[in-house]
Structure formats: structure tokens, C-alpha cells
Design a protein around this motif. Sequence first.
Motif, PDB file in Angstrom:
ATOM      1  N   ALA B  64      13.603  21.063 -37.993  1.00 46.32           N
ATOM      2  CA  ALA B  64      13.313  19.903 -37.603  1.00 46.32           C
ATOM      3  C   ALA B  64      14.213  19.140 -36.767  1.00 46.32           C
ATOM      4  O   ALA B  64      14.025  18.582 -35.520  1.00 46.32           O
ATOM      5  CB  ALA B  64      13.395  18.935 -38.806  1.00 46.32           C
ATOM      6  N   ALA B  66      16.956  19.946 -34.995  1.00 45.64           N
ATOM      7  CA  ALA B  66      17.272  21.021 -33.530  1.00 45.64           C
ATOM      8  C   ALA B  66      16.187  20.820 -32.760  1.00 45.64           C
ATOM      9  O   ALA B  66      16.330  21.011 -31.424  1.00 45.64           O
ATOM     10  CB  ALA B  66      18.050  22.393 -33.977  1.00 45.64           C
ATOM     11  N   VAL B  67      15.010  21.047 -33.250  1.00 42.80           N
ATOM     12  CA  VAL B  67      13.567  20.767 -32.646  1.00 42.80           C
ATOM     13  C   VAL B  67      13.509  19.549 -31.654  1.00 42.80           C
ATOM     14  O   VAL B  67      13.442  19.553 -30.614  1.00 42.80           O
ATOM     15  CB  VAL B  67      12.437  20.834 -33.148  1.00 42.80           C
ATOM     16  N   LEU B  68      14.229  18.308 -32.203  1.00 43.83           N
ATOM     17  CA  LEU B  68      13.966  17.135 -31.615  1.00 43.83           C
ATOM     18  C   LEU B  68      15.305  17.002 -30.517  1.00 43.83           C
ATOM     19  O   LEU B  68      15.146  16.554 -29.537  1.00 43.83           O
ATOM     20  CB  LEU B  68      14.317  15.976 -32.782  1.00 43.83           C
ATOM     21  N   LEU B  70      16.184  19.617 -28.816  1.00 41.29           N
ATOM     22  CA  LEU B  70      15.913  20.255 -27.857  1.00 41.29           C
ATOM     23  C   LEU B  70      14.933  19.735 -26.866  1.00 41.29           C
ATOM     24  O   LEU B  70      15.008  19.879 -25.719  1.00 41.29           O
ATOM     25  CB  LEU B  70      15.322  21.675 -28.376  1.00 41.29           C
ATOM     26  N   PHE B  71      13.907  19.077 -27.707  1.00 36.62           N
ATOM     27  CA  PHE B  71      13.109  18.199 -27.279  1.00 36.62           C
ATOM     28  C   PHE B  71      13.515  17.185 -26.001  1.00 36.62           C
ATOM     29  O   PHE B  71      13.057  17.161 -24.976  1.00 36.62           O
ATOM     30  CB  PHE B  71      12.254  17.370 -28.157  1.00 36.62           C
TER      31      PHE B  71
END
Lengths: 338, 239
Positions: B64, B66-68, B70-71
Motif C-alpha cells: 500500500a 510504496a504503491v502510493l 511510486l504513484f
Amino acid sequence: MAAFFHTSFGILILTVLQALAIIVPVLLGMAYLTLAERKVLAAIQLRKGPNMVGPFGLFQPFADAIKMLMKETIIPSGANRVLFLLAPMLTFGLAVIAWAVIPVNDGWGIADINVGILYLFAISSLGVYGIIIAGWASNSKYAFFGALRSAAQMVSYEVSIGFVMVTVLICVGSLNLNDVVLAQRTVWFCVPLFPMFIIFFISGLAETNRSPFDLAEGESEIVAGFMVEYSAMTFALFFLGEYTNMILMSAMTTILFLGGWLPPFDIAPFNWIPGPLWFVAKIMFCLFVFIWVRGTFPRFRYDQLMRLGWKVFLPFSLIWLVLTAGVLVFMGWLPHVV
Amino acid sequence: MIAALAFYVFAAILIGSAAMVVSARNPVHSVLFLILAFFNAAALFLLAGAEFLAMILVIVYVGAVAVLFLFVVMMLDVDFAALRGGFQRYLPVGLMVGLVLLIELGLVLSGWKFLPEAASIRFAPGVSNVSNTAQLGRLIYTDYVFLFQSAGLVLLVAMIGAIVLTLRDKGDSRRQVIARQIARDPNHTMVMMNLASHVGTKDLGYLRPTETEPEEAGDMPEQDHHEHAAQDVARGGHH
């Protein structure tokens, strides 16, 4: 011979054989899932579907695979080479390693770990990386749009999947997948937790980027989204990963809600059929629904997708979780704490 | 043997990727190395027998947070030249902060001692037949439930604050109200009628298009004739 399998080298060989015993059927199933999807969609649209290669088109998946292998892998000159090639491998690898904990029969999982359900949740939440990295490394606008859509979508739907899993877990009292199935001997969880079953299935559709939530691909608006620059085997790996993820999501639905390898009733004609066959039959039923949904519903618009995830599923699953916990405590049905 | 080897492999990759997080030139590569570091930290937790913490680390941070990261980082347009220019300017301040931290850490570690009871617990942790998931649950939700809940409340306040600061509704956005769409009654939006052939809807008061009257249509230029004919047919074929 038996002593050999207790040495560390023997254990290694045994584990590799066990892994092959589950990966080979999964990949074969995946190959035939592509055929089944085309046949079912054809039946829905009153066509025949692939019927030329082999009897009833049964060799079609292999023809497709050979076609993919023979094509040229094109890497765009503006792309980030390492990440561009890493992304499809990651997608496919993640789809396969999740199978390590799936119990096909009582105690048949390769790794019977304590936190099996968390492992599945962790692996399925990593699936988004393959798509984001692909979209970014392609250095193309459409691919990037697809990646951004996918990131927002997967993060939204994981939250409700998490609450559904917690609801199941407080009914089981264990994080082990074997225990989850054994807890459903009296009644499958899809009966008392029916709304959660529906939410889990729909979130599963979103999590695997399947229609009607296939906005990351969205071939009618952003060409093919994150896969637009991919060709030949790199494309095939994304394709394989998507279908393996579909089977995985169906297996998770089966384990969490449809009683895994258990027969519907523990009486004569049903319990003659061995557990793995029940397991496969339930997975096939879920896969059929996946395809059926694809043939029936139009694609969601993006804001509708976000609304459904955050404003409908999240509050509903939260309320249902509190309700379930309340009922379990009030009635004294809370499972025995180890 | 194998466990020790695995520990050193994971620890080495963890430190290496952590170093790459701060030294990679491309910020997206930095985030990807951060994810690799998270993974290796999770593997170290697994080796220590804390499988619940390992999985939670992967789910929360990798799945969650790290996805944000990266986003956001993927969409940023970072100016690397400006960043490198700042490096020289902030170097003395950064070195000072680092030095102070290092000295403090040294002071803490030099004064660190285990109580004799604590040392015995270290080598024989807890009740052995309870899984660490259950132990954590018991600690957090039974022994320290109020502290845990107040920590949750602090996070909730922070979350609401962030939403309030960023939510700006100018009132001109076109929202889809699904309830209103579903509540629409067919009787208010359409009329079902049986029409005799060659009669049309004109006599019933339904005209299409309503703007142009038949008298005005006669004054229109020559080249539009076929369109008038089409309109006449649409009105019921009165010639």
C-alpha cells in the motif's frame, strides 16, 4: 530411500517435485482457461468460437503459445530496458508463487504456514507492481495512464478484500488456510456471510483487472493500457499472469467461502468424490462466473469504479465486520482461541 | 548453517538496497530499491520467527504505502540539476545533524544494559505454544487496548485533517447521483403511443424540430431542399 528424503538435499528435491505438481496443473489449467473463455464468450454471443485446431479446437492454446514464441520481442528505444523486461516476469512470478500455500486437500498445501491467508493477501497486493512498472518503463502515455488507473484501482479494492478476510478469520480463529476450510465443515461461509462473498468476488474481479473493471487495459479508450508496448513473449507473460491470477482468485474464493475440498453435504454420493475434484470443480464454477460477467456487463467508468470501492464496499464490509464480531461474541460462538 | 547464511544474504541485500535508495539517480529506481529493502526486512522477520510481522510489513508497506510513493514519484517532474546544486549548500548542515545523531546513538548504546530478568526472557521468549499472531493480538487488543485505540484516534484526526485540507468543491463539478438515476420514472421521461401510418405526431402537439416553423422553411436557400423534404417526411409526410 526414505532416509534420503530427510537430508537437506532430499528435502530440496521433494519441494521442487511438489512445486511442479501444483504449477504444471495450474499452467495447463490456465492454457485451457483461455480456450474456455473464448468458447463461453462465443456461446454467449451465439458464435462457435475456436474450432479448427484439433478436435473442438482443443489444441488452440498450444497453437497460440507457439505463435507467441515465434514472434519478435520488440523493446521500444525510449523504454527502460531492465524494468521493461522485469515487469512481465514479476507479474507472472507473483501469480505462480501464491500457489505455494493453497491446500488442494486436507494438508496438501506445499507450505502449510500459520499465516497462509496473510501470505495470499500480501502476494495479491504485490500484483500491482508488475502493471505500474510496465506502464512507467514503457515510456508511453497510454501505458502510463493504464498504470496509474491500475494503481488507484487495486489499492481501493484491497481495502475491502482485507475486511472480508478479517470477517472470515474471526469466524475461523486461525490464519492457516487448512483451518479455514476445516472450519466450514458444518456450513460453508458463503451462507452466513453471503454479502461478504459477493463483495469478495466483485473485489476479486477488480483485483485481477477483469471485465467490468478492466480499466487498466481499456482497449476501447487507452488501446491496451499498460501492455500497449509489449509484444511476443513479454505480452504472453502478462497474459499468463492475468489468467493464473484469475485461477488464484477463484481458489481463494473457494477456500474462504465455498468450503475448499469439502463436499456440500457429508453424505453418501457426495463424499465418494475425492476432495481435490471438489476443489477443482468449485474453482471451475468461479472461473465460469468470471467469464460470464465479462460477457454480460459493460466496462465501469473510472469515477464509478472508485465510488463503488470506497463509498459502497468499504463502509458495507466494515459494518458487516462489526456485526459479525458482535453476533459471535453475543452468542458465544467465538471460535476456540489457541 | 543455512539460516545463518540466509541471514547474511538478506542483511547484505537490505543494506545495499537501502544505500541505493539514497544514491540512485532516478527517483523511481529509489522507490523500487526501497521496496527491495522492505522485502529483505520482511525476510529477516521471517528468519526471526515473526511471520505475522513479516506479512504485515509486506502488506502495509510494500502493498500500500510504496504503491502510493511510486504513484507520486512517477508523476513528479524532478529537476536533477537543481537537486545537485543544493547538495553542496546543505552539506555542512546535513553533516552536523548526522554527527549529532551519531554521538547520541553512541551515548545511548554505551549506557545500554539488560536487566538480568530481561536477559533470561531474551533467550526463552514467552509462552512457546502460542503463535506470535495470537501473542501480538493479546498484547495489543487486551493488555494495551486503550493505548492502541488512542493511537488509532490520532491517526483518524490526521486523516480527516488531510481530507479537509485537500477537499475543495467549487460546486460546478457534475456529479453522478446514482440514486436519482435509478429513481427516474419512465412515465416522466417518455410517452408510449400508437401512431396510425401517414399521420405522425404533429396533430398530437409533438413537433420535431420545434424551432423552425413550416412558413420559415420556405425562405431557406436552395441547397437545403432535400433536408426540408426529409423534415417534412419526419413530420408525417404532409406535402
